[in-house]
Scaffold this active site. Structure first.
Site, PDB file in Angstrom:
ATOM      1  N   ARG A   1       0.869  -1.181   0.000  1.00 50.18           N
ATOM      2  CA  ARG A   1       0.000   0.000   0.000  1.00 50.18           C
ATOM      3  C   ARG A   1       0.902   1.226   0.000  1.00 50.18           C
ATOM      4  O   ARG A   1       1.708   1.415   0.916  1.00 50.18           O
ATOM      5  CB  ARG A   1      -0.920  -0.014   1.220  1.00 50.18           C
TER       6      ARG A   1
ATOM      7  N   ASN B   1      -7.237   8.113   2.504  1.00 50.08           N
ATOM      8  CA  ASN B   1      -6.883   7.528   3.797  1.00 50.08           C
ATOM      9  C   ASN B   1      -7.669   8.188   4.929  1.00 50.08           C
ATOM     10  O   ASN B   1      -7.753   9.420   5.012  1.00 50.08           O
ATOM     11  CB  ASN B   1      -5.384   7.716   4.055  1.00 50.08           C
ATOM     12  N   GLU B   2      -8.259   7.367   5.798  1.00 50.33           N
ATOM     13  CA  GLU B   2      -8.934   7.823   7.010  1.00 50.33           C
ATOM     14  C   GLU B   2      -9.639   9.168   6.794  1.00 50.33           C
ATOM     15  O   GLU B   2      -9.290  10.187   7.399  1.00 50.33           O
ATOM     16  CB  GLU B   2      -7.923   7.911   8.154  1.00 50.33           C
TER      17      GLU B   2
ATOM     18  N   HIS C   1      -9.194   0.124   9.837  1.00 55.91           N
ATOM     19  CA  HIS C   1      -7.882   0.247  10.456  1.00 55.91           C
ATOM     20  C   HIS C   1      -8.018  -0.137  11.924  1.00 55.91           C
ATOM     21  O   HIS C   1      -8.860   0.410  12.640  1.00 55.91           O
ATOM     22  CB  HIS C   1      -7.358   1.672  10.317  1.00 55.91           C
TER      23      HIS C   1
ATOM     24  N   TYR D   1      -6.416  -0.299  15.457  1.00 55.13           N
ATOM     25  CA  TYR D   1      -5.431   0.107  16.459  1.00 55.13           C
ATOM     26  C   TYR D   1      -6.049  -0.087  17.849  1.00 55.13           C
ATOM     27  O   TYR D   1      -6.589  -1.147  18.139  1.00 55.13           O
ATOM     28  CB  TYR D   1      -4.962   1.538  16.192  1.00 55.13           C
TER      29      TYR D   1
ATOM     30  N   GLU E   1      -4.958  -1.296   7.784  1.00 56.15           N
ATOM     31  CA  GLU E   1      -3.837  -0.926   8.641  1.00 56.15           C
ATOM     32  C   GLU E   1      -4.029  -1.585   9.995  1.00 56.15           C
ATOM     33  O   GLU E   1      -5.151  -1.738  10.473  1.00 56.15           O
ATOM     34  CB  GLU E   1      -3.751   0.591   8.865  1.00 56.15           C
TER      35      GLU E   1
ATOM     36  N   TRP F   1       0.922  -1.514   9.205  1.00 55.89           N
ATOM     37  CA  TRP F   1       1.512  -0.173   9.131  1.00 55.89           C
ATOM     38  C   TRP F   1       2.757  -0.178  10.010  1.00 55.89           C
ATOM     39  O   TRP F   1       2.692  -0.541  11.166  1.00 55.89           O
ATOM     40  CB  TRP F   1       0.524   0.888   9.621  1.00 55.89           C
TER      41      TRP F   1
END
Length: 531
Positions: A73, A149-150, A217, A219, A246, A275
């Site tokens: 990516r 992205n985001e 994503h 986290y 991610e 990531w």
């Protein structure tokens, strides 16, 4: 991921959709899966590379490939940072193709819109992609366009994520893009408010080609197995395609459960992209997978991602467009799954062999509790498996499925249910381990703390745990240790077997492991009164 100079903000019934439309060319979705043009399933396994900040690190593409990835990516910018020109992006696509990597091109300008100063809208991101269309058209077999992205932070914006994302997809298709599109979730990609999960079908149906894959994503919001499984279950139930675009092994907003993320992705055939390769800053340097862009200098996170259990090296399959296997026929389902040798902490499983048009390469063993979803707990190259580290007097369910060299997986076997036997003595005990130190091919675990959780003193204890494949115990202290296969049994010695209620005893051991393997033992369980 936010820009390299900012930390991620602290965060706290769908309809089945039709198959992809015939108009889609190249990479495309079909139900929950991503397919290549020839119909072969493609599961993304790779990482992100911050090309827009480090345009000179072109050797990174070869480095990423050398560690087994099938996808990269690539971070791009249309102007929030130094813009990547059409010529530069053409060079990126060429590097991906030279290194036999599927190229996910993402526009980072939209990161944190509505919350982070300078962020672009998704509409501005589409304008950037249209400016690159001349170098992207014709590359539909090789690239995925991650529109932005985001694209929304934690603040409400107008239009909201659903409307803005639908409009971006519609505008991309109106401009003539035939590519597989990827769209990121709001809330800095983590969707903790459930907007993408709730509105994904609306967004998917806004694509006239039905060729959009969703990206979550993971986290700190995803620091428990339950949260990860629930999110993946929602998309699987809805029949919608999802990738984990991610994730990391730690983060400023919490400690992601990367083990469950990777295990669940592998068991479900869901793509994941870690990531990130190298060059992180702003306090998140721990997310670097290699030091100074050098593939030979893996960090602990890089070791976990590329070489650990369910990691990239073990699970990635090269795209058939680059010469990977075009086999799309799954093996037959294993039959006759049966359990034997049930103890308080383990069970033996056996089944009849599957068949395949090319050849079966192994079996995945799935486990669940008395209720809930099945998850991958191990693999076997034969038709048997020993599961250890179980809890006493507990019900477990098992299934097995076969896989071949192309990554095709069979339907699951019959389900077998077992209940482990009970421990002895009044009350219970627990065992918790601390990895004191580790190095390239070994580690020390000390202490393994045995705690009497019962209401009376216990006279003797037995701790069992599981060594990862290839690991061996090379020494121990304060316990009598024996090993059978990968199951380790540690029993108290004469001087540390009696433990008062709420008191503890401890022991330790040293083990060796293959170079490059960063896994450690797991599944510690304790029984009392069995010395």
């Amino acid at each position: 991921m936010r820009s390299f100079v900012a930390l991620l903000a602290l965060v706290g019934a769908m309809l089945l959709v039709p198959q992809s439309a015939a108009a889609a060319v190249g990479l495309r979705v079909s139900g929950t899966r991503v397919l290549e043009a020839n119909g072969s399933a493609f599961v993304m396994r790779g990482t992100s590379h911050a090309h827009t900040w480090y345009p000179g690190e072109t050797s990174s593409f070869a480095g990423i490939k050398s560690l087994g990835a099938n996808t990269v990516r690539v971070v791009l910018s249309g102007g929030r940072w130094t813009a990547n020109s059409a010529a530069d992006v053409a060079g990126v696509v060429s590097l991906c193709k030279q290194n036999r990597l599927i190229c996910v091109l993402e526009n980072h300008d939209t990161t944190g819109y509505g919350e982070q100063s300078g962020a672009y809208t998704l509409d501005q991101a589409v304008t950037y992609w249209i400016g690159l269309q001349s170098v992207l058209t014709g590359q539909e077999n090789h690239i995925v366009i991650n529109i932005g992205n985001e694209p929304v932070g934690n603040n409400a914006v107008t239009p909201g994520w659903t409307q803005a994302t639908s409009a971006a997809i519609t505008r991309m298709r109106s401009a003539g893009f035939q590519h597989l599109l990827m769209v990121d979730a709001p809330n800095w990609g983590q969707d903790w408010q459930g907007v993408m999960r709730g509105d994904a079908s609306t967004v998917f149906n806004a694509d006239p080609q039905k060729n959009t894959v969703f990206s979550i994503h993971m986290y700190g919001v995803y620091d428990t197995a339950a949260e990860i499984i629930a999110y993946l279950d929602a998309f699987q139930t809805a029949g919608l395609p999802l990738v984990i675009g991610e994730f990391g092994d730690m983060h400023s907003d919490g400690d992601p459960d990367e083990n469950t993320i990777m295990a669940q992705a592998q068991s479900r055939g869901v793509g994941y992209l870690g990531w990130s390769w190298s060059g992180n800053g702003g306090g998140v340097e721990y997310l670097d997978q290699v030091t100074s862009f050098n593939a030979a200098n893996l960090t602990s996170w890089g070791q976990r991602l590329f070489n650990g259990a369910n990691g990239i090296r073990a699970t990635a399959r090269e795209a058939t467009v680059y010469g990977g296997s075009s086999d799309t026929t799954p093996p037959s389902a294993p039959g006759g799954l049966a359990a034997s040798g049930v103890t308080a902490s383990g069970v033996g499983l056996s089944w009849s062999a599957s068949s395949d048009n090319v050849g079966v390469t192994g079996y995945d063993v799935l486990r669940a509790g008395a209720s809930g979803a099945f998850a991958l707990v191990g693999t076997s190259g034969s038709t048997s498996f020993s599961d250890s580290g179980l809890s006493a007097n507990t019900t477990y369910r098992y299934q097995v499925r076969a896989r071949d060299a192309a990554g095709n997986v069979s339907a699951v076997s019959n389900t077998v249910t077992v209940t482990t036997t009970g421990g002895t003595g009044g009350g219970g005990c627990t065992a918790a381990a601390t990895v004191q130190s580790q190095w390239g091919n070994g580690y020390v675990v000390q202490p393994v703390t045995v705690t009497n959780t019962g209401g009376s003193a216990m006279n003797g204890w037995t701790v069992t745990f599981t060594l990862p494949a290839g690991h061996t115990v090379t020494g121990s202290w304060n316990a009598a240790v024996s090993v059978s296969g990968q199951t380790v049994t540690a029993r108290n010695l004469s001087y540390n077997g009696t433990i008062a209620p709420n008191a503890t005893a401890g022991f330790g051991f040293q083990a060796a492991r293959p170079g490059g393997d960063t896994s450690v033992p797991s599944g510690y369980t304790c029984q009392r009164g069995t010395s």
